[in-house]
Design an enzyme around this catalytic site. Structure first.
Site, PDB file in Angstrom:
ATOM      1  N   SER A  61     -10.857 -23.639 -11.476  1.00  0.00           N
ATOM      2  CA  SER A  61     -10.252 -22.320 -11.337  1.00  0.00           C
ATOM      3  C   SER A  61      -9.112 -22.140 -12.354  1.00  0.00           C
ATOM      4  O   SER A  61      -9.336 -22.256 -13.556  1.00  0.00           O
ATOM      5  CB  SER A  61      -9.781 -22.122  -9.891  1.00  0.00           C
ATOM      6  N   ASP A 155     -19.309 -16.286  -6.562  1.00  0.00           N
ATOM      7  CA  ASP A 155     -17.922 -16.332  -7.012  1.00  0.00           C
ATOM      8  C   ASP A 155     -17.669 -15.162  -7.948  1.00  0.00           C
ATOM      9  O   ASP A 155     -18.446 -14.911  -8.875  1.00  0.00           O
ATOM     10  CB  ASP A 155     -17.668 -17.657  -7.734  1.00  0.00           C
ATOM     11  N   HIS A 185     -16.548 -19.927  -4.680  1.00  0.00           N
ATOM     12  CA  HIS A 185     -15.413 -20.389  -5.471  1.00  0.00           C
ATOM     13  C   HIS A 185     -14.693 -21.514  -4.705  1.00  0.00           C
ATOM     14  O   HIS A 185     -14.575 -21.475  -3.493  1.00  0.00           O
ATOM     15  CB  HIS A 185     -14.435 -19.224  -5.698  1.00  0.00           C
TER      16      HIS A 185
END
Length: 233
Positions: A61, A155, A185
Protein backbone atom coordinates in the site's frame (compact mmCIF):
# COMPACT_ATOMS: atom_id res chain seq x y z
CA UNK A 1 3.64 -11.83 11.65
CA UNK A 2 3.78 -10.63 8.05
CA UNK A 3 7.50 -9.85 8.25
CA UNK A 4 8.22 -13.27 9.74
CA UNK A 5 6.22 -14.99 7.01
CA UNK A 6 7.99 -13.01 4.28
CA UNK A 7 11.39 -13.84 5.78
CA UNK A 8 10.60 -17.54 6.02
CA UNK A 9 9.09 -17.92 2.57
CA UNK A 10 11.53 -15.67 0.69
CA UNK A 11 14.70 -16.75 2.46
CA UNK A 12 15.61 -13.08 2.89
CA UNK A 13 16.69 -11.05 5.86
CA UNK A 14 13.85 -8.58 6.48
CA UNK A 15 14.56 -5.11 7.84
CA UNK A 16 11.32 -3.35 8.77
CA UNK A 17 11.57 0.44 8.68
CA UNK A 18 9.85 2.49 11.37
CA UNK A 19 9.52 5.60 9.23
CA UNK A 20 7.73 8.66 10.59
CA UNK A 21 4.06 8.80 9.69
CA UNK A 22 1.38 11.33 8.89
CA UNK A 23 -0.36 13.40 10.06
CA UNK A 24 2.47 14.48 12.36
CA UNK A 25 5.05 13.93 9.61
CA UNK A 26 3.83 14.80 6.17
CA UNK A 27 5.34 14.36 2.72
CA UNK A 28 8.25 14.12 2.04
CA UNK A 29 9.32 13.14 5.57
CA UNK A 30 8.44 9.42 5.28
CA UNK A 31 10.14 9.26 1.85
CA UNK A 32 13.31 10.76 3.29
CA UNK A 33 13.27 8.30 6.20
CA UNK A 34 13.02 5.28 3.90
CA UNK A 35 15.77 6.56 1.60
CA UNK A 36 17.99 7.13 4.65
CA UNK A 37 17.21 3.62 5.91
CA UNK A 38 18.20 2.04 2.59
CA UNK A 39 21.46 3.98 2.51
CA UNK A 40 22.13 2.95 6.11
CA UNK A 41 21.54 -0.71 5.20
CA UNK A 42 24.00 -0.42 2.30
CA UNK A 43 26.61 1.23 4.51
CA UNK A 44 26.13 -1.41 7.23
CA UNK A 45 25.68 -4.43 5.00
CA UNK A 46 28.66 -6.19 6.57
CA UNK A 47 27.18 -5.90 10.05
CA UNK A 48 23.80 -7.02 8.76
CA UNK A 49 25.37 -10.01 7.02
CA UNK A 50 24.09 -9.16 3.55
CA UNK A 51 25.44 -8.36 0.10
CA UNK A 52 24.93 -4.60 -0.42
CA UNK A 53 24.31 -5.23 -4.11
CA UNK A 54 21.42 -7.62 -3.37
CA UNK A 55 19.22 -5.46 -1.17
CA UNK A 56 15.66 -5.35 -2.45
CA UNK A 57 13.05 -2.90 -1.23
CA UNK A 58 9.39 -3.62 -0.75
CA UNK A 59 6.20 -2.77 1.02
CA UNK A 60 2.45 -2.81 0.81
CA UNK A 61 0.00 0.00 0.00
CA UNK A 62 1.58 3.30 1.10
CA UNK A 63 4.70 1.33 1.99
CA UNK A 64 4.92 0.12 -1.60
CA UNK A 65 4.81 3.73 -2.75
CA UNK A 66 7.68 4.51 -0.38
CA UNK A 67 9.67 1.49 -1.58
CA UNK A 68 9.35 2.69 -5.18
CA UNK A 69 10.43 6.12 -3.99
CA UNK A 70 13.60 4.63 -2.56
CA UNK A 71 14.45 3.25 -6.00
CA UNK A 72 13.70 6.54 -7.73
CA UNK A 73 15.54 8.65 -5.14
CA UNK A 74 18.71 6.55 -5.11
CA UNK A 75 18.94 6.03 -8.86
CA UNK A 76 22.22 7.97 -9.01
CA UNK A 77 23.78 6.35 -5.93
CA UNK A 78 26.76 4.02 -6.25
CA UNK A 79 24.57 1.21 -4.87
CA UNK A 80 20.88 1.01 -5.75
CA UNK A 81 18.12 -1.47 -4.84
CA UNK A 82 18.48 -4.78 -6.64
CA UNK A 83 14.71 -5.30 -6.93
CA UNK A 84 11.37 -3.77 -5.95
CA UNK A 85 8.58 -5.86 -4.42
CA UNK A 86 5.35 -3.89 -4.33
CA UNK A 87 2.06 -5.15 -2.93
CA UNK A 88 -1.08 -3.22 -4.01
CA UNK A 89 0.83 0.08 -4.27
CA UNK A 90 -0.62 3.54 -4.43
CA UNK A 91 0.83 4.90 -7.66
CA UNK A 92 -1.55 7.78 -8.42
CA UNK A 93 -2.74 10.49 -6.06
CA UNK A 94 -5.98 10.74 -8.05
CA UNK A 95 -7.85 7.81 -6.56
CA UNK A 96 -10.89 8.16 -8.82
CA UNK A 97 -8.98 8.24 -12.11
CA UNK A 98 -9.19 4.46 -12.46
CA UNK A 99 -12.24 2.22 -12.89
CA UNK A 100 -11.39 0.13 -9.82
CA UNK A 101 -11.33 3.33 -7.76
CA UNK A 102 -15.00 3.78 -8.56
CA UNK A 103 -16.03 0.12 -8.57
CA UNK A 104 -14.64 -0.50 -5.09
CA UNK A 105 -15.39 2.93 -3.63
CA UNK A 106 -17.22 1.20 -0.76
CA UNK A 107 -14.52 -1.39 -0.17
CA UNK A 108 -14.20 -4.14 0.94
CA UNK A 109 -11.92 -3.11 3.81
CA UNK A 110 -10.63 0.08 2.19
CA UNK A 111 -13.17 2.64 1.02
CA UNK A 112 -12.53 5.61 -1.23
CA UNK A 113 -13.53 8.00 1.54
CA UNK A 114 -11.07 6.40 3.96
CA UNK A 115 -8.22 6.27 1.43
CA UNK A 116 -8.82 9.87 0.39
CA UNK A 117 -8.84 11.03 4.01
CA UNK A 118 -5.59 9.21 4.78
CA UNK A 119 -3.95 10.66 1.68
CA UNK A 120 -5.05 14.16 2.65
CA UNK A 121 -3.27 13.69 5.99
CA UNK A 122 -0.05 13.04 4.06
CA UNK A 123 -0.08 15.51 1.15
CA UNK A 124 -1.75 18.72 0.07
CA UNK A 125 -4.08 18.69 -2.92
CA UNK A 126 -1.32 20.17 -5.05
CA UNK A 127 1.20 17.54 -3.91
CA UNK A 128 -1.01 14.65 -5.06
CA UNK A 129 0.37 15.12 -8.58
CA UNK A 130 3.99 15.24 -7.38
CA UNK A 131 6.03 12.46 -9.06
CA UNK A 132 7.04 11.17 -5.64
CA UNK A 133 3.34 10.68 -4.84
CA UNK A 134 1.96 9.87 -8.28
CA UNK A 135 4.99 7.70 -8.95
CA UNK A 136 3.76 6.52 -12.34
CA UNK A 137 4.46 10.05 -13.63
CA UNK A 138 8.10 10.02 -12.55
CA UNK A 139 10.62 10.81 -15.28
CA UNK A 140 12.99 8.24 -13.75
CA UNK A 141 10.90 5.10 -14.25
CA UNK A 142 13.63 3.64 -16.44
CA UNK A 143 15.87 3.65 -13.36
CA UNK A 144 13.66 1.20 -11.48
CA UNK A 145 15.19 -2.25 -10.81
CA UNK A 146 13.38 -5.51 -11.69
CA UNK A 147 9.96 -5.00 -10.17
CA UNK A 148 7.15 -7.26 -9.03
CA UNK A 149 3.71 -5.76 -8.42
CA UNK A 150 0.95 -7.73 -6.72
CA UNK A 151 -2.57 -6.35 -6.88
CA UNK A 152 -5.82 -7.36 -5.20
CA UNK A 153 -8.83 -7.99 -7.41
CA UNK A 154 -11.24 -6.28 -5.01
CA UNK A 155 -9.21 -3.16 -4.32
CA UNK A 156 -9.74 0.42 -5.41
CA UNK A 157 -5.97 0.65 -6.07
CA UNK A 158 -5.95 -2.37 -8.38
CA UNK A 159 -5.99 -0.64 -11.76
CA UNK A 160 -3.41 2.01 -10.93
CA UNK A 161 -1.02 -0.62 -9.58
CA UNK A 162 -1.28 -2.66 -12.76
CA UNK A 163 -0.94 0.47 -14.92
CA UNK A 164 2.24 1.30 -13.00
CA UNK A 165 3.67 -2.11 -13.86
CA UNK A 166 2.73 -1.54 -17.50
CA UNK A 167 4.48 1.83 -17.52
CA UNK A 168 7.60 0.32 -16.02
CA UNK A 169 7.57 -2.32 -18.74
CA UNK A 170 7.15 0.38 -21.40
CA UNK A 171 10.14 2.21 -19.88
CA UNK A 172 12.30 -0.89 -20.37
CA UNK A 173 12.14 -2.15 -16.80
CA UNK A 174 11.82 -5.87 -16.10
CA UNK A 175 8.37 -5.61 -14.56
CA UNK A 176 5.54 -8.03 -13.92
CA UNK A 177 2.34 -8.08 -11.94
CA UNK A 178 0.07 -10.66 -10.37
CA UNK A 179 -3.56 -9.97 -9.61
CA UNK A 180 -5.00 -12.04 -6.78
CA UNK A 181 -8.56 -11.84 -8.01
CA UNK A 182 -10.47 -12.73 -4.84
CA UNK A 183 -8.36 -10.65 -2.48
CA UNK A 184 -9.13 -7.26 -0.88
CA UNK A 185 -6.70 -4.45 -0.17
CA UNK A 186 -4.35 -5.28 2.70
CA UNK A 187 -4.39 -9.05 2.24
CA UNK A 188 -0.79 -9.40 3.46
CA UNK A 189 -2.02 -8.36 6.90
CA UNK A 190 -4.91 -10.84 6.92
CA UNK A 191 -2.88 -13.99 7.45
CA UNK A 192 -5.57 -15.61 9.60
CA UNK A 193 -7.41 -16.17 6.30
CA UNK A 194 -5.85 -19.05 4.37
CA UNK A 195 -6.43 -17.46 0.98
CA UNK A 196 -4.74 -14.22 2.03
CA UNK A 197 -1.93 -16.23 3.59
CA UNK A 198 -1.46 -18.26 0.41
CA UNK A 199 -1.38 -15.10 -1.69
CA UNK A 200 1.28 -13.60 0.57
CA UNK A 201 3.30 -16.81 0.45
CA UNK A 202 3.16 -16.84 -3.35
CA UNK A 203 4.28 -13.20 -3.47
CA UNK A 204 7.11 -14.03 -1.05
CA UNK A 205 8.27 -16.82 -3.35
CA UNK A 206 8.46 -14.22 -6.11
CA UNK A 207 10.67 -12.12 -3.84
CA UNK A 208 12.91 -15.16 -3.40
CA UNK A 209 13.19 -15.45 -7.19
CA UNK A 210 14.00 -11.76 -7.55
CA UNK A 211 16.73 -11.83 -4.92
CA UNK A 212 18.33 -15.14 -5.84
CA UNK A 213 18.15 -14.62 -9.61
CA UNK A 214 16.32 -17.92 -10.01
CA UNK A 215 14.57 -16.72 -13.15
CA UNK A 216 14.85 -14.30 -16.01
CA UNK A 217 12.84 -11.33 -14.82
CA UNK A 218 12.11 -10.09 -18.33
CA UNK A 219 8.40 -10.54 -19.01
CA UNK A 220 6.82 -11.87 -22.16
CA UNK A 221 6.35 -8.82 -24.37
CA UNK A 222 2.80 -9.87 -25.14
CA UNK A 223 1.74 -10.25 -21.52
CA UNK A 224 3.40 -8.88 -18.43
CA UNK A 225 0.66 -9.77 -16.00
CA UNK A 226 -1.17 -12.78 -14.71
CA UNK A 227 -4.53 -13.02 -13.03
CA UNK A 228 -4.60 -15.48 -10.16
CA UNK A 229 -8.11 -16.69 -9.36
CA UNK A 230 -8.56 -18.05 -5.87
CA UNK A 231 -11.48 -19.99 -4.48
CA UNK A 232 -13.66 -17.93 -2.20
CA UNK A 233 -15.35 -20.61 -0.10
Amino acid sequence: NTCRLIARESGCHVLSIGYRKAPEHRFPGPVNDCVAAFRWAVANAGTLGVDPHRIAVGGDSAGANLAANVCLSTADDAVTPSAAWLLYPIADGDLTAWPSGRTFAEGPLLSLACADDMLSQYVTDAERAHPRVTIMESDRLDAMPPTYVATAGMDLLRDQGEAFAERLHAAGVRASFRRFEAMPHGFALLLVDRHARNATIEASHKLRALTTREEDHAPDDSRIGELVTQETS
